[in-house]
Design a protein around this motif. Structure first.
Motif: not given
Ligand SMILES: Cc1cc2nc3c(=O)[nH]c(=O)nc-3n(C[C@H](O)[C@H](O)[C@H](O)COP(=O)(O)OP(=O)(O)OC[C@H]3O[C@@H](n4cnc5c(N)ncnc54)[C@H](O)[C@@H]3O)c2cc1C
Length: 342
Positions: A18, A36, A40, A71, A73-74, A78, A165
Motif C-alpha cells: 500500500q 505509477f 497501481s 494506491r 501495487v505489486h 514499483l 493489486l
C-alpha cells in the motif's frame, strides 16, 4: 551515483504494497506519476472487520479525502519503475554485488534493510529482535469485480489484510502472534494448510480466499529501535536500515521513499555534506519514530482479546457511524505530510 545490490536481479517475493499519498507526492515530484498510476490501482477505502467478517469501521478515503492518492501495487512493479528511472537519471546499478567490507567513499548511503551492514558502524552492534509476530504473504487471483478496498479482518492474536493489486491479482497478508519463532531465515516457504488452520475461525470471504492459496511465504517480523545515529558526515542510513517497523501502518516502504527524497534535497540545499546529513536526520527521525509507534499501537489494537476486544469494536463502530471522518483525520499528520516541500 552507484547502487550496489546483492540480488542478482531486482525481483521481489514480497508481493503487495500500500502506498499512501505522502509517498505518492515524491513519486509525482520525480515525474513518475503517470507510470505509477498505470501499474497501481486506487485504494478507495479501508474496511475494518471482525474475524467473522462483520463491519467494525470504514475509512472512506474516496469520500473524505478525495484529493489524496492511496494506491495498491505489486512490489516488483514499483521496484522495476524506480530501477528504470534511476538508470535513466544516470545511476549505475551493479546487481549481484554484495557489500562485505564497507567501501571508503565520500558518501556511503546504507539502504540495506533491517540487517544493514552500515547501521552497526554508526550505532554499535545490536541484533534485530523478533517482535513475536509472523506474517504469511500470498497472491491469489482477484475476483473480476473486486472492491478497490483494503480489508482488515481482526481476530484475537491475529489479523488478515487483503486487497487487489491490479492485473488480476489479490494480495493476502496474514499475521499471527507466535512467540516461539526460531527460524534462522527471514522469509521461508510456508505451509498453506497451516495458514488455513490458523485462520479457520475467520468468516466472510476469508475461507474462500485461503482455499485458493497455493504458494505462501512466511516472515518472522524483526525490528530494531529507531537508530540513534543516522549519519556521521560520511555515511547515512535510510529506510529499514534506520527505522524498521511492523507493517501495520503500511509505511515501511513509504518511509524509505520519503527518506530518499529528503536526503537528496538536503544534499542539494546545504553548503556542505556535514550540514546536509545533520539536517536530514533532524527532519526525519521524529517523524519516523512517530510512525513506528503508531504501527506498534495497531499491533495491539488489531489483536485484542476477550471483553477488551468487544468494547473496542463497539467504540469503533459508534465512531465510524457517528463521526466517520474522525478515524481518518487522526492520521492527517501522516498522510498530509509533503516531503517535497522542506
Ligand atoms: C508483511 C509485510 C507487509 C508490508 N506492507 C507494506 C506496505 O503495504 N506498505 C509499505 O510502505 N511497506 C510495507 N512493508 C514494509 C516494507 O516492505 C519495508 O519497510 C521496505 O521494503 C523497506 O525498504 P528498504 O529499501 O529500506 O529495505 P529492503 O526492502 O529490505 O531492501 C534492502 C535491499 O538491500 C539489499 N542488501 C542488503 N544487504 C546488502 C549488502 N550487504 N550488499 C548489497 N545489497 C544488500 C537487499 O538485497 C535489498 O534489496 C511491509 C513489510 C512486510 C513484512
Amino acid at each position: 551515483m552507484t547502487v550496489l545490490e546483492r540480488a542478482g536481479a531486482l525481483r521481489e517475493v514480497g508481493a503487495g504494497l500500500q502506498i499512501s499519498p505522502n509517498a505518492v507526492r515524491v513519486i509525482e515530484a520525480l515525474g513518475l506519476w503517470p507510470h505509477f498510476e498505470a501499474i497501481s490501482v486506487p485504494s478507495q477505502r479501508v474496511e475494518l472487520r471482525d474475524s467473522a467478517g462483520r463491519s467494525v469501521a470504514v475509512l472512506d478515503l474516496a469520500r473524505h479525502r478525495p484529493q489524496d492518492r492511496f494506491r495498491l501495487v505489486h512490489r516488483a512493479r514499483l521496484v522495476a519503475l524506480l530501477e528504470a528511472a534511476a538508470r535513466e537519471a544516470g545511476a549505475r546499478i551493479e546487481l549481484g554485488h554484495e557489500v562485505q567490507d564497507l567501501p571508503d567513499l565520500p558518501l556511503l548511503i546504507g539502504a540495506d534493510g533491517v540487517k544493514s551492514r552500515l547501521r552497526p558502524v554508526l550505532n554499535g552492534t545490536e541484533p534485530p529482535f523478533f517482535t513475536g509476530q509472523t506474517a504469511w504473504r500470498a497472491l491469489i487471483p482477484a475476483e473480476p469485480d473486486a472492491a478497490p478496498a483494503v480489508q482488515v479482518f481482526m481476530g484475537p492474536g491475529r489479523h488478515l489484510v487483503s486487497y487487489p493489486l491490479g492485473q488480476g491479482q489479490r494480495n493476502i497478508v496474514a499475521v499471527v502472534e507466535r512467540p516461539d519463532w526460531h527460524e534462522e531465515g527471514w522469509s521461508i516457504p510456508g505451509d498453506p494448510a497451516e495458514l488455513r488452520a490458523t485462520f479457520a475461525r475467520f468468516g466472510g470471504p476469508v475461507p474462500g480466499w485461503l482455499e485458493q492459496v497455493g504458494e505462501v511465504g512466511i516472515w518472522g517480523l524483526h525490528r530494531h529501535p529507531v537508530a540513534a545515529h543516522w549519519q556521521d558526515g560520511k555515511h547515512a542510513l535510510i529506510g529499514d536500515a534506520a527505522h524498521p517497523t511492523l507493517p501495520f501502518m503500511a509505511q515501511g516502504a513509504v518511509m524509505a521513499i520519503e527518506d530518499a527524497w529528503v536526503l537528496a534535497a538536503c544534499l542539494d540545499a546545504a553548503p556542505d555534506q556535514d550540514t546536509a546529513l545533520a539536517r536530514f536526520q533532524s527532519l526525519r527521525q521524529p517523524r519516523c519514530q512517530r510512525i513506528v509507534e503508531a504501527a506498534n499501537a495497531n499491533a495491539r489494537n488489531y489483536h485484542l482479546r476477550g471483553p477488551t476486544r468487544a468494547v473496542a469494536h463497539a467504540g469503533l463502530r459508534a465512531v465510524s457511524r457517528l463521526a466517520p471522518t474522525r478515524l481518518i483525520e487522526r492520521f492527517a499528520w501522516l498522510y498530509d505530510h509533503d516531503p517535497t516541500t522542506l
